[in-house]
Design a protein around this motif. Structure first.
Motif, short mmCIF file in Angstrom:
data_model
loop_
_atom_site.label_atom_id
_atom_site.label_comp_id
_atom_site.label_asym_id
_atom_site.label_seq_id
_atom_site.Cartn_x
_atom_site.Cartn_y
_atom_site.Cartn_z
N SER A 120 -6.02 4.12 -8.76
CA SER A 120 -6.82 2.92 -8.55
C SER A 120 -6.40 2.21 -7.27
O SER A 120 -5.41 1.48 -7.25
CB SER A 120 -6.64 1.96 -9.74
OG SER A 120 -7.02 2.59 -10.95
N PRO A 121 -7.19 2.40 -6.18
CA PRO A 121 -6.91 1.64 -4.96
C PRO A 121 -7.37 0.20 -5.14
O PRO A 121 -7.96 -0.15 -6.17
CB PRO A 121 -7.77 2.36 -3.91
CG PRO A 121 -8.92 2.89 -4.70
CD PRO A 121 -8.35 3.27 -6.05
N THR A 122 -7.11 -0.61 -4.14
CA THR A 122 -7.57 -2.00 -4.16
C THR A 122 -8.50 -2.23 -2.98
O THR A 122 -8.17 -1.90 -1.85
CB THR A 122 -6.37 -2.96 -4.10
OG1 THR A 122 -5.55 -2.75 -5.25
CG2 THR A 122 -6.82 -4.41 -4.07
N THR B 71 -2.59 1.40 -8.18
CA THR B 71 -1.98 2.34 -9.12
C THR B 71 -1.92 3.72 -8.47
O THR B 71 -2.91 4.19 -7.91
CB THR B 71 -2.77 2.40 -10.43
OG1 THR B 71 -2.75 1.09 -11.01
CG2 THR B 71 -2.16 3.38 -11.41
N TYR B 72 -0.79 4.34 -8.58
CA TYR B 72 -0.51 5.60 -7.92
C TYR B 72 -1.61 6.64 -8.13
O TYR B 72 -1.91 7.00 -9.28
CB TYR B 72 0.83 6.15 -8.42
CG TYR B 72 1.28 7.43 -7.76
CD1 TYR B 72 1.50 7.48 -6.39
CD2 TYR B 72 1.46 8.58 -8.50
CE1 TYR B 72 1.92 8.65 -5.77
CE2 TYR B 72 1.88 9.75 -7.90
CZ TYR B 72 2.10 9.78 -6.54
OH TYR B 72 2.50 10.95 -5.95
N VAL C 97 -3.29 -9.10 -7.83
CA VAL C 97 -4.52 -8.32 -7.70
C VAL C 97 -4.07 -6.86 -7.66
O VAL C 97 -3.38 -6.44 -6.73
CB VAL C 97 -5.28 -8.72 -6.42
CG1 VAL C 97 -6.46 -7.80 -6.17
CG2 VAL C 97 -5.73 -10.18 -6.51
N HIS C 98 -4.47 -6.08 -8.68
CA HIS C 98 -3.88 -4.75 -8.86
C HIS C 98 -4.94 -3.70 -9.12
O HIS C 98 -5.60 -3.72 -10.16
CB HIS C 98 -2.90 -4.81 -10.04
CG HIS C 98 -1.90 -3.70 -10.01
ND1 HIS C 98 -2.20 -2.42 -10.43
CD2 HIS C 98 -0.62 -3.67 -9.58
CE1 HIS C 98 -1.13 -1.66 -10.28
NE2 HIS C 98 -0.15 -2.40 -9.76
N GLY D 61 0.81 -1.21 0.00
CA GLY D 61 0.00 0.00 0.00
C GLY D 61 0.84 1.26 0.00
O GLY D 61 0.62 2.15 0.81
N ASP D 62 1.80 1.33 -0.89
CA ASP D 62 2.69 2.48 -0.94
C ASP D 62 2.21 3.58 -1.86
O ASP D 62 2.45 4.76 -1.61
CB ASP D 62 4.12 2.06 -1.31
CG ASP D 62 4.20 1.32 -2.63
OD1 ASP D 62 3.16 0.93 -3.20
OD2 ASP D 62 5.34 1.12 -3.11
N VAL D 63 1.51 3.24 -2.94
CA VAL D 63 1.11 4.25 -3.92
C VAL D 63 -0.38 4.57 -3.86
O VAL D 63 -0.84 5.55 -4.44
CB VAL D 63 1.50 3.84 -5.36
CG1 VAL D 63 3.01 3.69 -5.49
CG2 VAL D 63 0.78 2.58 -5.80
#
Length: 170
Positions: A72-74, A68-69, A88-89, A46-48
């Motif tokens: 797009s969270p997950t 995705t920075y 899972v991205h 969970g860095d970006v």
């Protein structure tokens, strides 16, 4: 000891009843529900962007959960099994889903409840998997509707088994 790191002042939130394998990595803006497990060599990064994980989720050996920075969270719902070496991205997975071994779910996908993503499937960007579906192939397509037997015999069984397995390591 697992690698659990604070990134930009944000630390993972992991309830006490979760199992995190000795060489799993969890970093940054990650919040996990109860009775989750993150297995050997799995990475939840969970860095970006943030990653939200519900209750009774198992992230099996070698799986990667990322985002995705700033875009797009997950989100992962309850009672979800992420198979060995899956990716899972930046997507949303609702409740009661089995993500098969080696499968890939890409940015901005939505996997609705009570679905199976078959082993090795590649769910391409922006795909919406309707509730009650089984998707397989590259690119992944619907192959059939899920049966009640698969929901209880696979999705629920695997999620419950991983709670049992994690107890062996605590």
């Amino acid at each position: 000891m697992p690698i659990i790191k604070t990134i930009n002042g944000i630390s993972p939130q992991i309830p006490q009843d979760c199992f995190i394998a000795d060489n799993a990595t969890i970093v940054g803006d990650v919040s996990m529900g109860n009775q989750c497990s993150v297995w050997f060599n799995a990475v939840v990064r969970g860095d970006v962007h943030y990653i939200k994980i519900g209750d009774k989720v198992n992230i099996q050996d070698g799986a990667v959960i990322h985002a995705t920075y700033l875009k797009s969270p997950t989100h992962i719902g309850n009672n979800v099994s992420i198979g060995h070496n899956a990716i899972v991205h930046g997507c949303t997975i609702h409740d009661n889903v089995l993500v098969g071994m080696g499968s890939i779910i890409m940015d901005d996908c939505v996997i609705e409840s009570n679905c199976i993503i078959a082993a090795g499937a590649v769910v391409t960007k922006n795909t919406r998997v309707a509730s009650g579906s089984i998707y397989a192939g590259v690119p992944a397509k619907k192959v059939k509707d899920i049966s009640e037997e698969l929901i209880s015999g696979e999705i629920h069984r695997i999620a419950n088994n991983y709670i049992k397995y994690s107890g062996w390591f605590k």
